[in-house]
Design a protein around this motif. Structure first.
Motif, PDB file in Angstrom:
ATOM      1  N   ASP A  47       0.831  -1.208   0.000  1.00 47.82           N
ATOM      2  CA  ASP A  47       0.000   0.000   0.000  1.00 47.82           C
ATOM      3  C   ASP A  47       0.865   1.258   0.000  1.00 47.82           C
ATOM      4  N   ILE A  48       1.931   1.231   0.786  1.00 50.58           N
ATOM      5  CA  ILE A  48       2.840   2.377   0.829  1.00 50.58           C
ATOM      6  C   ILE A  48       3.526   2.558  -0.522  1.00 50.58           C
ATOM      7  N   ALA A  49       3.997   1.456  -1.093  1.00 49.91           N
ATOM      8  CA  ALA A  49       4.668   1.532  -2.393  1.00 49.91           C
ATOM      9  C   ALA A  49       3.721   2.049  -3.474  1.00 49.91           C
ATOM     10  N   ASN A  50       2.479   1.590  -3.441  1.00 52.07           N
ATOM     11  CA  ASN A  50       1.505   2.050  -4.431  1.00 52.07           C
ATOM     12  C   ASN A  50       1.213   3.535  -4.264  1.00 52.07           C
ATOM     13  N   ASP A  51       1.076   3.984  -3.026  1.00 52.08           N
ATOM     14  CA  ASP A  51       0.815   5.393  -2.779  1.00 52.08           C
ATOM     15  C   ASP A  51       1.997   6.251  -3.234  1.00 52.08           C
ATOM     16  N   ALA A  52       3.199   5.714  -3.058  1.00 50.02           N
ATOM     17  CA  ALA A  52       4.403   6.438  -3.464  1.00 50.02           C
ATOM     18  C   ALA A  52       4.694   6.309  -4.955  1.00 50.02           C
ATOM     19  N   GLU A  53       3.942   5.422  -5.620  1.00 46.41           N
ATOM     20  CA  GLU A  53       4.159   5.126  -7.038  1.00 46.41           C
ATOM     21  C   GLU A  53       5.590   4.638  -7.275  1.00 46.41           C
ATOM     22  N   ILE A  54       6.001   3.708  -6.402  1.00 48.89           N
ATOM     23  CA  ILE A  54       7.314   3.070  -6.505  1.00 48.89           C
ATOM     24  C   ILE A  54       7.096   1.569  -6.662  1.00 48.89           C
ATOM     25  N   THR A  55       7.605   0.993  -7.746  1.00 49.32           N
ATOM     26  CA  THR A  55       7.426  -0.442  -7.984  1.00 49.32           C
ATOM     27  C   THR A  55       8.451  -1.222  -7.161  1.00 49.32           C
ATOM     28  N   LEU A  56       8.227  -1.274  -5.865  1.00 49.77           N
ATOM     29  CA  LEU A  56       9.197  -1.840  -4.931  1.00 49.77           C
ATOM     30  C   LEU A  56       9.608  -3.253  -5.308  1.00 49.77           C
ATOM     31  N   PHE A  57       8.639  -4.090  -5.675  1.00 50.89           N
ATOM     32  CA  PHE A  57       8.927  -5.465  -6.036  1.00 50.89           C
ATOM     33  C   PHE A  57       8.889  -5.668  -7.546  1.00 50.89           C
ATOM     34  N   GLY A  58       8.932  -4.574  -8.284  1.00 52.02           N
ATOM     35  CA  GLY A  58       8.917  -4.626  -9.738  1.00 52.02           C
ATOM     36  C   GLY A  58      10.212  -4.098 -10.323  1.00 52.02           C
ATOM     37  N   HIS A  59      10.143  -3.630 -11.566  1.00 57.13           N
ATOM     38  CA  HIS A  59      11.370  -3.246 -12.255  1.00 57.13           C
ATOM     39  C   HIS A  59      11.360  -1.828 -12.819  1.00 57.13           C
ATOM     40  N   GLU A  60      10.203  -1.177 -12.848  1.00 57.10           N
ATOM     41  CA  GLU A  60      10.145   0.098 -13.545  1.00 57.10           C
ATOM     42  C   GLU A  60      11.133   1.126 -12.988  1.00 57.10           C
ATOM     43  N   TYR A  61      11.148   1.308 -11.674  1.00 59.15           N
ATOM     44  CA  TYR A  61      12.055   2.336 -11.152  1.00 59.15           C
ATOM     45  C   TYR A  61      13.510   1.883 -11.240  1.00 59.15           C
ATOM     46  N   ARG A  62      13.740   0.578 -11.268  1.00 58.89           N
ATOM     47  CA  ARG A  62      15.110   0.105 -11.439  1.00 58.89           C
ATOM     48  C   ARG A  62      15.576   0.309 -12.883  1.00 58.89           C
ATOM     49  N   GLN A  63      14.654   0.234 -13.822  1.00 59.69           N
ATOM     50  CA  GLN A  63      15.017   0.607 -15.193  1.00 59.69           C
ATOM     51  C   GLN A  63      15.391   2.087 -15.247  1.00 59.69           C
ATOM     52  N   GLU A  64      14.701   2.913 -14.475  1.00 57.27           N
ATOM     53  CA  GLU A  64      15.047   4.335 -14.420  1.00 57.27           C
ATOM     54  C   GLU A  64      16.435   4.527 -13.808  1.00 57.27           C
ATOM     55  N   LEU A  65      16.763   3.712 -12.816  1.00 56.92           N
ATOM     56  CA  LEU A  65      18.112   3.759 -12.239  1.00 56.92           C
ATOM     57  C   LEU A  65      19.174   3.442 -13.293  1.00 56.92           C
ATOM     58  N   VAL A  66      18.914   2.390 -14.061  1.00 58.11           N
ATOM     59  CA  VAL A  66      19.845   1.997 -15.113  1.00 58.11           C
ATOM     60  C   VAL A  66      19.988   3.113 -16.145  1.00 58.11           C
ATOM     61  N   ASP A  67      18.863   3.706 -16.530  1.00 60.20           N
ATOM     62  CA  ASP A  67      18.906   4.780 -17.523  1.00 60.20           C
ATOM     63  C   ASP A  67      19.740   5.961 -17.030  1.00 60.20           C
TER      64      ASP A  67
END
Length: 433
Positions: free
Chosen positions: A384-404
């Motif tokens: 719930d916290i991750a969704n509210d923060a719009e952070i894909t904690l257990f996903g990959h989207e923000y980690r792709q942003e890290l790589v970029d």
């Protein structure tokens, strides 16, 4: 609480294995007195659906001849299943989509299988598939976190012992780059989901209560925390030019061959990947033992640690019209198929031993950490916290942003990205708790 440690090839647990009783369903009893009917099983194993899984059906039907099993293999399992969950058309048995279904949603989609107390005597990882004391998904197998690597490549680079710190790890990858023709590290950025697995390192240093701790921490991307370490290591690896030149062109299936043939040096994954890489090596005419598996480069009190957790969770659709037949398949798959053993993975059964694929860990005396179940009533809090923060904690989207950002294809640096993640996470902690 202290971590749950297992050393080397120690027994994971020693208790009697119990066959689970079937739950009620809508089947009409067959002439044999057992379940009957047709069931559809959704799976992500496109590579096994026409071979190994067909053998499973033949063996299953020796006990349940009146149950017909059909598989539906999905290449984009998470994405396709997420869409299908909006309807009632998602098979009879399926793997719970890990990136988009939170525990508090389990009762909406899946059939209860029993209580955590009842099933915990037989199965490991029951907390991962439960909500409010009820289990909705059983582990297909467990994995230990680390990285697969090509032994020949690392030996050619002069790396013969697992790095015991982050700088030592990055130096080892630099040696691979300088002394061989191999790409030191492969992100599997394009497929995305392999980056999800980085979250499996949560608990390596902070211990089994790391997830509840994160729900009250306004700034988890801070030095000393697991998520800072694992995301920071990804960023630093890419920023130093130690990964593939163009991550947008990576390919998961091809990556197996690249690692097996020494074109890639390493990939951070769970131990479930070992046999797949070994199979690729064998297919390429290499020895299976060219594939190694080392623990992540963090130590606690001088010892390597590895977090063990479930891979996928097997569940029954709440809307299945053949729940008794579906339950028969789930019970048989869990206790008799030998699926975990075939994958060189940690069995979900409590009376199992550490598999031979983890021999490297046994030799190194790696300590295993299993996360504690999330507190009752807070199973979905971190989601719930991750969704509210719009952070894909257990996903990959923000980690792709890290790589970029690390490769210069997007704005920001490691600290600015972590500052933004902490700002959003802290606001969500305040809003959700």
């Amino acid at each position: 609480m202290t971590p749950h440690h297992l050393r080397g090839a120690a027994v994971l647990a020693v208790v009697s294995s119990l066959a689970l009783s079937g739950c009620g369903g809508d089947d009409t009893a067959s002439g044999t007195g057992g379940p009957s009917g047709d069931i559809t099983v959704l799976t992500n194993r496109t590579d096994l659906v026409d071979t190994t899984f067909q053998d499973y059906v033949e063996r299953f039907q020796e006990q349940y001849p009146d149950v017909d099993v059909e598989f539906e293999a999905l290449t984009d399992y998470e994405g396709d299943t997420r869409i299908r969950l909006n309807s009632r058309d998602y098979g009879d048995v399926l793997l719970i989509p890990s990136s988009n279904v939170s525990p508090d949603q389990y009762p909406d989609f899946f059939e209860p299988l029993g209580t955590t107390d009842e099933l915990g005597d037989t199965y490991r990882f029951v907390g991962d598939g439960s909500y409010d004391g009820t289990v909705y998904g059983l582990s297909t197998f467990g994995s230990a976190m680390g990285y697969v690597f090509n032994r020949d490549v690392f030996e050619a680079a002069g790396v013969t012992e697992p790095p015991a710190g982050e700088e030592e790890y990055l130096d080892a990858l630099q040696q691979v780059k300088d002394r061989t023709d191999a790409i030191p590290y492969y992100t599997n950025y394009a497929d995305g989901w392999p980056l999800d697995t980085l979250a499996g390192n949560l608990g390596n240093q902070q211990g089994p209560d790391v997830v509840p701790e994160m729900t009250s921490d306004p700034a988890p991307w801070t030095e000393g925390n697991d998520i800072y370490a694992m995301d920071g290591l990804l960023y630093d690896t890419v920023a130093r030019g130690l990964s593939e030149p163009d991550p947008t062109t990576t390919n998961w299936e091809e990556s197996k061959n690249l690692l097996a043939t020494g074109q890639v040096g390493s990939m951070v994954l769970g131990s479930w990947a070992i046999t797949q890489m070994q199979d690729a090596a064998e297919a390429a005419g290499e020895e299976r033992d060219v594939i190694g598996f080392w623990p992540m480069p963090w130590q606690t009190d001088g010892a390597f640690r590895s977090v063990t957790a479930t891979d996928k969770l097997l569940a029954i659709s709440r809307y299945s019209e053949n729940k008794e037949a579906a339950r028969a398949w789930v019970d048989w798959f869990e206790t008799e198929s030998g699926y975990a053993e075939s994958q060189g993975a940690i069995s979900p059964l409590q009376d199992s031993q550490v598999p031979d694929t983890l021999k490297d860990f046994s030799d190194l005396g790696v300590e295993y950490v299993e996360l504690d179940p999330r507190p009752a009533g807070e199973e979905s809090l971190v989601n719930d916290i991750a969704n509210d923060a719009e952070i894909t904690l257990f996903g990959h989207e923000y980690r792709q942003e890290l790589v970029d950002a690390a490769r210069g294809a997007a704005d920001g640096d490691k600290q600015s990205i972590f500052d933004d993640l902490n700002r959003r996470w802290g606001q969500a902690v305040t809003a959700v708790r």
